[in-house]
Motif scaffolding. Structure first.
Motif, PDB file in Angstrom:
ATOM      1  N   GLY A   1      -4.018   3.109  -5.864  1.00 59.51           N
ATOM      2  CA  GLY A   1      -4.980   3.178  -4.767  1.00 59.51           C
ATOM      3  C   GLY A   1      -6.238   3.856  -5.257  1.00 59.51           C
ATOM      4  O   GLY A   1      -6.259   4.451  -6.330  1.00 59.51           O
TER       5      GLY A   1
ATOM      6  N   ASN B   1       1.268   4.043  -2.944  1.00 62.40           N
ATOM      7  CA  ASN B   1       0.989   5.463  -2.711  1.00 62.40           C
ATOM      8  C   ASN B   1       2.129   6.333  -3.243  1.00 62.40           C
ATOM      9  O   ASN B   1       1.897   7.387  -3.836  1.00 62.40           O
ATOM     10  CB  ASN B   1       0.804   5.732  -1.222  1.00 62.40           C
ATOM     11  CG  ASN B   1      -0.604   5.372  -0.756  1.00 62.40           C
ATOM     12  OD1 ASN B   1      -1.498   5.144  -1.576  1.00 62.40           O
ATOM     13  ND2 ASN B   1      -0.792   5.320   0.556  1.00 62.40           N
TER      14      ASN B   1
ATOM     15  N   GLU C   1       0.823  -1.205   0.000  1.00 62.92           N
ATOM     16  CA  GLU C   1       0.000   0.000   0.000  1.00 62.92           C
ATOM     17  C   GLU C   1       0.861   1.262   0.000  1.00 62.92           C
ATOM     18  O   GLU C   1       0.598   2.208  -0.730  1.00 62.92           O
ATOM     19  CB  GLU C   1      -0.950   0.015   1.204  1.00 62.92           C
ATOM     20  CG  GLU C   1      -2.016  -1.087   1.173  1.00 62.92           C
ATOM     21  CD  GLU C   1      -3.023  -0.916   0.043  1.00 62.92           C
ATOM     22  OE1 GLU C   1      -3.172   0.220  -0.453  1.00 62.92           O
ATOM     23  OE2 GLU C   1      -3.635  -1.928  -0.356  1.00 62.92           O
TER      24      GLU C   1
ATOM     25  N   LYS D   1      -7.962  10.341  -5.135  1.00 63.45           N
ATOM     26  CA  LYS D   1      -7.861   9.667  -6.431  1.00 63.45           C
ATOM     27  C   LYS D   1      -9.172   9.441  -7.166  1.00 63.45           C
ATOM     28  O   LYS D   1      -9.184   9.320  -8.385  1.00 63.45           O
ATOM     29  CB  LYS D   1      -7.091   8.360  -6.254  1.00 63.45           C
ATOM     30  CG  LYS D   1      -5.680   8.667  -5.783  1.00 63.45           C
ATOM     31  CD  LYS D   1      -4.925   7.470  -5.276  1.00 63.45           C
ATOM     32  CE  LYS D   1      -3.667   7.955  -4.535  1.00 63.45           C
ATOM     33  NZ  LYS D   1      -2.941   6.854  -3.908  1.00 63.45           N
TER      34      LYS D   1
ATOM     35  N   ALA E   1      -6.139   2.567   3.019  1.00 60.95           N
ATOM     36  CA  ALA E   1      -4.882   1.994   3.488  1.00 60.95           C
ATOM     37  C   ALA E   1      -4.316   2.752   4.684  1.00 60.95           C
ATOM     38  O   ALA E   1      -4.052   2.162   5.731  1.00 60.95           O
ATOM     39  CB  ALA E   1      -3.873   1.976   2.349  1.00 60.95           C
TER      40      ALA E   1
END
Ligand code: ADP
Ligand code: MG
Length: 624
Positions: A95, A35, A31, A81, A100
């Protein structure tokens, strides 16, 4: 009676949610690295202590966050996002759930330092169990550094559930490698307990694979690159001879996202056909680029599964592309075509329908958009290019002056995908009647092997294996073309079979007759043979050939081949010239030429090598 239902406090809800997203240190690694990539980083460093149980630190030079965003990032469903449900169908970032950081903060001690390029000062945040402990301005480089300490410190059940350090570290390695492979242009490094395990400068995919798999892997890689309007494939597959006993070096990426798919794996493996020794797994790293609208990645919390709008199309296209790549590159290990300029650029794909088989659903079909064009020309093109490659190998060997005879390689009478003599001559530029140099004729050894000279040394063919390969491809072709020549028997013969075999033959009568037999059922487990394939006429005892065909067919059943593939194999096995048969020089030459006109000259259908080679150097060494 009092009501029973209560809302869970956020911290606990987050802990529960975290269980889905973060199962082990490797999940947090994934994760955080994703990112960093989403943030546009060109350098991503991963620092691990105690297999991630003590520390997972990801340092990136990406866009960084504002003070408010840094705080917001730890809220559940906080994401920069996607903005609407509509965006879910056009996801290009790794993501998108905004889960997360919130999850990790719920189950670990997290420190984040982040600064945007435009800001003078960055922000430092410390969060433990979803509680913000510190928030302050700080000096830090542009980008983001996230340190995750003591994962699951407040969920002892989960912490105890973690596996030993080597196991957890292997998971971390896996995630790291997937991400590193998917982003070859980005610098990555991995440190564990103070020592650097990976140091991967940004570059081309091949370089990255060598960085990840080791320098010896360079010679294993065969490029795959094909494109249609709907999707684009690129990457590498491993040469079959380097296939490993364990899975592992197998990667699919869809729009740069690592995915697992047994279905697509099957497509790749089946493209190798019988090239892979049983129980081995080929290397592959394949990137599939497809319009995000045609896939759904929102299937699984860890996002490793994916749904395609048209899975079969992808399957077929993948299979054809890998076959195409292997057809071009999969030759002898001792002849490295990658150094040959004619091999460095795979021709654009000309997918062609495969021979239909009993398993129909996993085969390329002419109706799929990816495989719908250029059937006839593709065959010609493939053979022409195949021929060119072999011609290069043979260069300086022989002038092909002999009129190849059909003796050893039957079936020339009718339209023939594998008859290459005419093109071959043309390319050689020899005209009949012209005086030709004394040519080195191939030699037969023990009536079983054919010895011939190639550019780099010598080559030894197994005549039976080679002929099986030639016939196998020919029969597959015939079965898909529904065209063959039958030689009528002057005196039809009858064949009586045990009931089970009779039942089998009855079932297979149609495709077998398609090969050129003319067999009719005569009742009571008896059949009349009115004709045989023209190329077999007078060569072998027809009854024996058919019996052998059935035997072979039965023997292949556990391989789960399609009917056509099985028949082609069984028939190739039954009809091929055997060890011990004396051959004339021109028969040998034809055999060699036809073998290297095959799509896969390397192995017989049952997996035996068709030929071996020895370099001159090696030969010289043997005499030392
Ligand atoms: P998601 O990635 O699904 O959006 P996350 O919880 O992983 O959710 O991250 C939340 C938000 O925090 C991201 O949308 C992004 O805006 C920001 N963020 C997280 N990590 C970084 C990073 N390394 N650099 C810049 N922004 C980040
Ligand atoms: Mg994320």
């Amino acid at each position: 009676m009092a009501d029973l239902i209560q809302l869970l406090p956020d911290a606990i809800a987050n802990q529960i949610a975290a269980g889905e997203v973060i199962q082990r240190p490797a999940s947090a690694v994934k994760e955080m690295m994703e990112n960093a990539i989403d943030a546009g980083a060109t350098e991503v460093k991963l620092v691990i202590k105690d297999a991630g149980k003590a520390l997972i630190q990801v340092i990136d030079n990406g866009c960084g966050m504002s003070e408010t965003d840094a705080r917001m990032a730890f809220e559940r469903h906080a994401t920069s996002k996607i903005r609407s449900a509509q965006d879910l169908f056009a996801i290009r970032t790794m993501g998108f759930r905004g889960e997360a950081l919130a999850s990790i903060a719920a189950i670990a001690q997290v420190e984040i330092k982040t600064r945007r390029h435009s800001d003078e000062l960055g922000t430092r945040l410390v969060i433990e169990g979803s509680e913000i402990k510190t928030q302050e301005p700080c000096q830090c480089p542009q980008g983001t550094t996230i340190s995750i300490k003591n994962l699951f410190f407040n969920v002892p059940a989960r912490r105890n559930f973690l596996k030993s350090n080597p196991v957890e570290m292997r998971h971390i390695n896996d995630e790291f490698q997937r991400i590193a492979i998917a982003n070859a242009d980005i610098f990555f490094s991995l440190h564990h307990n103070g020592s650097e395990i990976f140091h991967l400068p940004g570059g081309k995919l091949r370089q990255r694979l060598i960085g990840v798999f080791g320098s010896h892997s360079n010679k294993k890689l065969v490029p795959v690159a094909e494109e249609t309007e709907v999707l684009r494939l690129n990457g590498y597959v491993g040469k079959p001879e380097f296939a490993k006993k364990t899975r592992g070096e197998q990667y699919f990426f869809v729009n740069n996202r690592y995915i697992k798919s047994n279905y697509l794996n099957h497509a790749v493996v089946s493209a190798y056909e019988e090239l892979l020794p049983t129980g081995t797994y080929p290397l592959y790293v394949i990137f599939i680029d497809i319009d995000p609208k045609r896939i759904d990645i929102n299937v699984h919390p860890t996002k490793q599964e994916i749904k395609f709008e048209d899975e079969r199309l992808v399957y077929n296209y993948l299979r054809v592309s890998v076959r195409h790549a292997l057809g071009q590159y999969n030759v002898m290990p001792s002849l490295d075509f990658e150094q040959d300029p004619t091999f460095s650029q795979p021709a654009p794909i000309r997918p062609r329908p495969e021979a239909p088989t009993g398993t129909g659903n996993v085969r390329t079909s002419g109706s799929s958009p990816a495989a719908g064009h250029g059937e006839a020309s593709s065959d010609a093109g493939r053979h022409a290019s195949n021929l060119k490659h072999w011609q290069d190998v043979y260069e300086g060997l022989d002038e092909f002056d002999s009129e190849p005879e059909v003796e050893a390689t039957p079936g020339q009478e009718h339209e023939e995908p594998l008859t290459l003599e005419s093109d071959w001559k043309e390319e050689q530029g020899s005209t009949p009647g012209e005086p030709v140099q004394e040519k080195k004729k191939p030699t037969q050894l023990h009536n079983s092997y054919i010895l011939t000279q190639i550019k780099s040394g010598i080559m030894l063919l197994d005549q039976q294996a080679a002929h099986e390969r030639i016939l196998y491809e020919r029969y597959l072709h015939v079965l898909s073309q529904q065209k063959s020549t039958t030689q009528k028997q002057l005196f039809p013969r009858t064949l009586s079979l045990p009931p089970a075999d009779a039942a089998l033959l009855r079932e297979l009568l149609e495709p077998i007759n398609q090969l050129g037999f003319d067999i009719q059922e005569f009742g009571a487990n008896t059949f009349v043979i009115n004709g045989v394939p023209a190329e077999l006429a007078g060569k072998q005892d027809d009854l024996k050939t058919i019996e052998s065909l059935l035997e072979q067919y039965k023997g292949n059943l556990e391989l789960n081949l399609g009917t056509h593939e099985n028949i082609a194999r069984a028939m190739a096995r039954s009809a091929a010239i055997k060890k011990g048969k004396m051959l004339e020089p021109n028969e040998m030459q034809t055999l060699i030429d036809q073998l290297f006109g095959c799509e896969v000259p390397y192995l017989s259908p049952s997996g035996k090598r068709c030929f071996i080679t020895m370099e001159l150097e090696e030969l010289a060494k043997r005499f030392e």
